[in-house]
Design a protein around this motif. Structure first.
Motif, PDB file in Angstrom:
ATOM      1  N   SER A  80      16.344  -6.248  -4.122  1.00  0.00           N
ATOM      2  CA  SER A  80      15.836  -4.918  -4.458  1.00  0.00           C
ATOM      3  C   SER A  80      15.760  -4.047  -3.207  1.00  0.00           C
ATOM      4  N   HIS A  81      15.723  -4.683  -2.021  1.00  0.00           N
ATOM      5  CA  HIS A  81      15.666  -3.938  -0.770  1.00  0.00           C
ATOM      6  C   HIS A  81      17.045  -3.480  -0.315  1.00  0.00           C
ATOM      7  N   GLU A  82      18.039  -3.594  -1.193  1.00  0.00           N
ATOM      8  CA  GLU A  82      19.323  -2.950  -0.941  1.00  0.00           C
ATOM      9  C   GLU A  82      19.204  -1.455  -1.216  1.00  0.00           C
ATOM     10  N   ASP A  83      18.144  -1.052  -1.904  1.00  0.00           N
ATOM     11  CA  ASP A  83      17.857   0.350  -2.189  1.00  0.00           C
ATOM     12  C   ASP A  83      16.744   0.800  -1.243  1.00  0.00           C
ATOM     13  N   VAL A  84      17.063   1.735  -0.375  1.00  0.00           N
ATOM     14  CA  VAL A  84      16.088   2.179   0.621  1.00  0.00           C
ATOM     15  C   VAL A  84      14.849   2.767  -0.039  1.00  0.00           C
ATOM     16  N   TYR A  85      14.999   3.398  -1.203  1.00  0.00           N
ATOM     17  CA  TYR A  85      13.852   4.000  -1.874  1.00  0.00           C
ATOM     18  C   TYR A  85      12.893   2.939  -2.424  1.00  0.00           C
ATOM     19  N   VAL A  86      13.415   1.819  -2.881  1.00  0.00           N
ATOM     20  CA  VAL A  86      12.572   0.715  -3.342  1.00  0.00           C
ATOM     21  C   VAL A  86      11.816   0.121  -2.156  1.00  0.00           C
ATOM     22  N   THR A  87      12.499  -0.035  -1.036  1.00  0.00           N
ATOM     23  CA  THR A  87      11.853  -0.573   0.158  1.00  0.00           C
ATOM     24  C   THR A  87      10.759   0.368   0.644  1.00  0.00           C
ATOM     25  N   LEU A  88      11.038   1.678   0.610  1.00  0.00           N
ATOM     26  CA  LEU A  88      10.017   2.660   0.982  1.00  0.00           C
ATOM     27  C   LEU A  88       8.813   2.563   0.054  1.00  0.00           C
ATOM     28  N   ARG A  89       9.062   2.472  -1.241  1.00  0.00           N
ATOM     29  CA  ARG A  89       7.975   2.366  -2.215  1.00  0.00           C
ATOM     30  C   ARG A  89       7.092   1.166  -1.909  1.00  0.00           C
ATOM     31  N   ASP A  90       7.726   0.012  -1.673  1.00  0.00           N
ATOM     32  CA  ASP A  90       6.964  -1.206  -1.396  1.00  0.00           C
ATOM     33  C   ASP A  90       6.136  -1.072  -0.117  1.00  0.00           C
ATOM     34  N   ALA A  91       6.727  -0.490   0.928  1.00  0.00           N
ATOM     35  CA  ALA A  91       6.027  -0.349   2.203  1.00  0.00           C
ATOM     36  C   ALA A  91       4.841   0.612   2.071  1.00  0.00           C
ATOM     37  N   PHE A  92       5.064   1.743   1.413  1.00  0.00           N
ATOM     38  CA  PHE A  92       3.979   2.715   1.281  1.00  0.00           C
ATOM     39  C   PHE A  92       2.904   2.242   0.318  1.00  0.00           C
ATOM     40  N   ASP A  93       3.257   1.434  -0.673  1.00  0.00           N
ATOM     41  CA  ASP A  93       2.235   0.844  -1.549  1.00  0.00           C
ATOM     42  C   ASP A  93       1.322  -0.079  -0.743  1.00  0.00           C
ATOM     43  N   ALA A  94       1.920  -0.875   0.130  1.00  0.00           N
ATOM     44  CA  ALA A  94       1.125  -1.778   0.971  1.00  0.00           C
ATOM     45  C   ALA A  94       0.238  -0.969   1.925  1.00  0.00           C
ATOM     46  N   ALA A  95       0.784   0.102   2.488  1.00  0.00           N
ATOM     47  CA  ALA A  95      -0.005   0.947   3.393  1.00  0.00           C
ATOM     48  C   ALA A  95      -1.167   1.603   2.648  1.00  0.00           C
ATOM     49  N   ARG A  96      -0.922   2.066   1.432  1.00  0.00           N
ATOM     50  CA  ARG A  96      -1.973   2.701   0.632  1.00  0.00           C
ATOM     51  C   ARG A  96      -3.127   1.723   0.392  1.00  0.00           C
ATOM     52  N   ARG A  97      -2.783   0.475   0.053  1.00  0.00           N
ATOM     53  CA  ARG A  97      -3.826  -0.535  -0.178  1.00  0.00           C
ATOM     54  C   ARG A  97      -4.651  -0.761   1.091  1.00  0.00           C
ATOM     55  N   GLN A  98      -3.976  -0.850   2.225  1.00  0.00           N
ATOM     56  CA  GLN A  98      -4.694  -1.092   3.476  1.00  0.00           C
ATOM     57  C   GLN A  98      -5.563   0.093   3.867  1.00  0.00           C
ATOM     58  N   ILE A  99      -5.081   1.307   3.609  1.00  0.00           N
ATOM     59  CA  ILE A  99      -5.881   2.496   3.920  1.00  0.00           C
ATOM     60  C   ILE A  99      -7.102   2.555   3.012  1.00  0.00           C
ATOM     61  N   LYS A 100      -6.926   2.235   1.732  1.00  0.00           N
ATOM     62  CA  LYS A 100      -8.075   2.208   0.816  1.00  0.00           C
ATOM     63  C   LYS A 100      -9.113   1.195   1.287  1.00  0.00           C
ATOM     64  N   GLU A 101      -8.664   0.023   1.738  1.00  0.00           N
ATOM     65  CA  GLU A 101      -9.584  -0.990   2.254  1.00  0.00           C
ATOM     66  C   GLU A 101     -10.311  -0.474   3.491  1.00  0.00           C
ATOM     67  N   TRP A 102      -9.593   0.215   4.378  1.00  0.00           N
ATOM     68  CA  TRP A 102     -10.189   0.772   5.587  1.00  0.00           C
ATOM     69  C   TRP A 102     -11.279   1.776   5.217  1.00  0.00           C
ATOM     70  N   VAL A 103     -10.974   2.653   4.266  1.00  0.00           N
ATOM     71  CA  VAL A 103     -11.948   3.657   3.819  1.00  0.00           C
ATOM     72  C   VAL A 103     -13.182   2.966   3.248  1.00  0.00           C
ATOM     73  N   GLN A 104     -12.982   1.948   2.412  1.00  0.00           N
ATOM     74  CA  GLN A 104     -14.120   1.240   1.821  1.00  0.00           C
ATOM     75  C   GLN A 104     -14.966   0.561   2.894  1.00  0.00           C
ATOM     76  N   ARG A 105     -14.317  -0.073   3.871  1.00  0.00           N
ATOM     77  CA  ARG A 105     -15.069  -0.729   4.958  1.00  0.00           C
ATOM     78  C   ARG A 105     -15.898   0.292   5.729  1.00  0.00           C
ATOM     79  N   ASN A 106     -15.311   1.443   5.998  1.00  0.00           N
ATOM     80  CA  ASN A 106     -16.012   2.445   6.800  1.00  0.00           C
ATOM     81  C   ASN A 106     -17.094   3.174   6.025  1.00  0.00           C
ATOM     82  N   ARG A 107     -17.056   3.121   4.719  1.00  0.00           N
ATOM     83  CA  ARG A 107     -18.134   3.673   3.893  1.00  0.00           C
ATOM     84  C   ARG A 107     -19.195   2.617   3.608  1.00  0.00           C
ATOM     85  N   GLY A 108     -18.919   1.382   3.997  1.00  0.00           N
ATOM     86  CA  GLY A 108     -19.854   0.296   3.740  1.00  0.00           C
ATOM     87  C   GLY A 108     -19.780  -0.223   2.320  1.00  0.00           C
ATOM     88  N   GLU A 109     -18.660   0.034   1.637  1.00  0.00           N
ATOM     89  CA  GLU A 109     -18.516  -0.391   0.244  1.00  0.00           C
ATOM     90  C   GLU A 109     -18.007  -1.818   0.097  1.00  0.00           C
TER      91      GLU A 109
END
Length: 119
Positions: A80-109
Motif C-alpha cells: 500500500s506504500h507504493e502510493d505516496v498518498y497512502v503513506t502520507l495518510r498513515d504517517a499523519f494519522d500516527a502523528a495525530r495520535r501522538q499529538i493528541k496524547e501530548w495534549v492530554q498529558r499536558n492537560r493532566g488528562e
C-alpha cells in the motif's frame, strides 16, 4: 507554528500535488494543537524497483514544547506504500495520535501511574 514548514523530497522528484497534500495534513494537525513549534516532512523513495512500483517512506519531525515527536513510516514491503498518498495518510494519522496524547498529558488528562516502592 512558530517556524515555517519544511518539506524535503529525497530520492524522489518534487511534486506540487504531494506538497499541497502535506500542507493540508499539517494544517489538520495544527487544529489538534496550536503548540506545534516546527514541522519537517521528508518524503523518500529509497528503493527503486523496475518490476514493482516505488515504495515511499515518510518521516515527520514535529517539535512540541518539551518534546520531539518523530513518526517514521517505512514501507517494510507493505505494497500500500507504493502510493505516496497512502503513506502520507498513515504517517499523519500516527502523528495525530501522538499529538493528541501530548495534549492530554499536558492537560493532566492521562492517568499517571504511581511509583511503586519495592522493599
Amino acid at each position: 507554528m512558530q517556524s515555517p514548514l519544511q518539506i524535503v523530497f529525497r530520492d524522489v522528484d518534487h511534486s506540487d500535488a504531494v506538497e499541497a497534500r502535506i500542507r493540508e495534513k499539517v494544517e489538520m494537525l495544527e487544529k489538534h494543537s496550536d503548540k506545534i513549534v516546527s514541522c519537517r516532512v521528508t518524503v523518500s523513495a529509497p528503493h527503486k524497483s523496475k518490476t514493482k512500483g516505488n515504495m515511499y517512506d515518510i518521516r515527520l519531525d514535529i517539535s512540541m514544547p518539551g518534546e520531539e515527536i518523530v513518526v517514521n513510516k517505512t514501507h517494510n514491503d507493505d505494497h500500500s506504500h507504493e502510493d505516496v498518498y497512502v503513506t502520507l495518510r498513515d504517517a499523519f494519522d500516527a502523528a495525530r495520535r501522538q499529538i493528541k496524547e501530548w495534549v492530554q498529558r499536558n492537560r493532566g488528562e492521562v492517568k499517571q501511574h504511581e511509583d511503586v516502592v519495592v522493599d
